[in-house]
Design an enzyme around this catalytic site. Structure first.
Site, PDB file in Angstrom:
ATOM      1  N   LYS A  32       0.848  -1.235  -0.024  1.00 53.95           N
ATOM      2  CA  LYS A  32       0.052   0.183   0.072  1.00 53.95           C
ATOM      3  C   LYS A  32       0.822   1.127  -0.215  1.00 53.95           C
ATOM      4  O   LYS A  32       1.598   1.338   0.847  1.00 53.95           O
ATOM      5  CB  LYS A  32      -0.884   0.081   1.312  1.00 53.95           C
ATOM      6  N   ASP A  58      -3.626   4.125  -1.917  1.00 54.56           N
ATOM      7  CA  ASP A  58      -4.332   4.720  -0.959  1.00 54.56           C
ATOM      8  C   ASP A  58      -4.490   6.289  -0.727  1.00 54.56           C
ATOM      9  O   ASP A  58      -3.774   6.711   0.202  1.00 54.56           O
ATOM     10  CB  ASP A  58      -4.092   4.054   0.369  1.00 54.56           C
ATOM     11  N   LYS A  60      -7.372   8.030  -0.963  1.00 59.17           N
ATOM     12  CA  LYS A  60      -8.775   8.484  -0.128  1.00 59.17           C
ATOM     13  C   LYS A  60      -9.121   9.716  -0.687  1.00 59.17           C
ATOM     14  O   LYS A  60      -9.214  10.649  -0.125  1.00 59.17           O
ATOM     15  CB  LYS A  60      -8.357   8.726   1.418  1.00 59.17           C
ATOM     16  N   ASP A  63     -13.794  14.426  -3.621  1.00 59.93           N
ATOM     17  CA  ASP A  63     -13.885  15.964  -4.285  1.00 59.93           C
ATOM     18  C   ASP A  63     -15.160  15.659  -5.157  1.00 59.93           C
ATOM     19  O   ASP A  63     -15.852  14.709  -5.118  1.00 59.93           O
ATOM     20  CB  ASP A  63     -12.631  15.868  -5.304  1.00 59.93           C
ATOM     21  N   THR A 113     -10.889   4.412  10.862  1.00 59.40           N
ATOM     22  CA  THR A 113     -10.554   3.724  12.097  1.00 59.40           C
ATOM     23  C   THR A 113      -9.868   4.480  13.030  1.00 59.40           C
ATOM     24  O   THR A 113      -9.970   3.847  14.451  1.00 59.40           O
ATOM     25  CB  THR A 113      -9.885   2.422  11.674  1.00 59.40           C
ATOM     26  N   ARG A 203       2.112  -0.590  10.983  1.00 57.00           N
ATOM     27  CA  ARG A 203       3.225  -0.619  12.212  1.00 57.00           C
ATOM     28  C   ARG A 203       3.221  -2.123  12.556  1.00 57.00           C
ATOM     29  O   ARG A 203       4.386  -2.250  13.223  1.00 57.00           O
ATOM     30  CB  ARG A 203       2.754   0.508  13.383  1.00 57.00           C
TER      31      ARG A 203
END
Ligand code: C5P
Length: 229
Positions: A32, A58, A60, A63, A113, A203
């Site tokens: 990603k 990714d 996101k 618009d 999240t 992470r």
């Protein structure tokens, strides 16, 4: 088959991104490239990741439909296998992205999240339990190939959209590890058992001494997906 693994290459350092992609690319299903790496290096970050595994871009996007369609077309031209837009951009925006990038799985981000219900109330939105299934149905109805949501909402999302769409779950933390800025975390085992098609590992891998070994360990811990998923 268990849930697919996605490693988030969250760094602005292209050398670090390339090294991480090379280390884990053989152990995960997608790599990603997110806002940090893309803002720093643009298509070069995608190209570096694509050497080692299919790329999930990714970005996101959020618009007006025309702008998102143009951005989705450009992202697809970089070779993105998956691309994110925000479900709250609405059905016309989601449809525009899906039509502009027909070879790319357009995923709709439901509710980040990192947001809990207090944070959602502060921006005038209903709880995640209410908002996520609603956005999931809207997004799939508009042509999205899947959703991004937290593990806690997977069952409700599957009940609304069925087993076919991808359900991609970030906020994954092995048991007993720090949750950081993730407000709706889950273990890899719990998210896979609930019906996730893919787990996003940031992470959980990048902080490990050996990210490839950490990915192998997580994959070995996952329950098989039922054939209907
Ligand atoms: O390090 P960590 O596993 O928390 O990273 C999660 C990754 O998933 C980040 O790249 C973040 O941008 C992404 N993400 C998320 N929540 C969403 C959508 C994407 O955390 N709703």
């Amino acid at each position: 088959m268990s849930a697919g693994l996605i490693c988030a290459l969250d760094t602005a350092d292209l050398g670090e991104l390339t090294a991480l992609a090379a280390a884990v690319g053989g152990e995960v299903d997608l790599l990603k490239v997110g806002l940090e790496a893309f803002a720093a290096h643009g298509p070069a970050a995608v190209a570096a990741a694509a050497e080692h595994a299919p790329v999930f871009l990714d970005l996101k996007l959020h618009d007006i439909p025309t702008t998102v369609a143009g951005a989705a077309r450009a992202a697809a031209a970089h070779g993105a296998a998956m691309l994110t837009v925000h479900a709250s951009g609405g059905p016309a925006m989601i449809a525009a992205a899906a039509e502009a990038a027909p070879e790319t799985t357009v995923l709709a981000v439901s509710v980040l999240t990192s947001l809990d219900d207090t944070a959602l109330a502060a921006v005038g939105q209903p709880s995640a339990a209410e908002q996520v299934p609603r956005l999931a149905a809207l997004a799939v109805g508009a042509g999205a190939g899947g959703l991004v949501c937290a593990a806690a909402e997977i069952a409700a999302v599957r009940a609304r959209v069925g087993q076919a769409p991808a359900v991609v779950v970030p906020g994954i933390r092995p048991a007993g590890t720090a949750t950081d800025d993730q407000a709706r975390p889950a273990t890899p085992e719990a998210a896979a058992a609930a019906g996730a098609s893919h787990l996003v590992l940031g992470r959980a891998l990048t902080r490990a001494a050996d990210p490839a070994a950490a990915a192998r360990e997580i994959r070995a811990s996952l329950p098989p997906r039922s054939p209907t998923r």
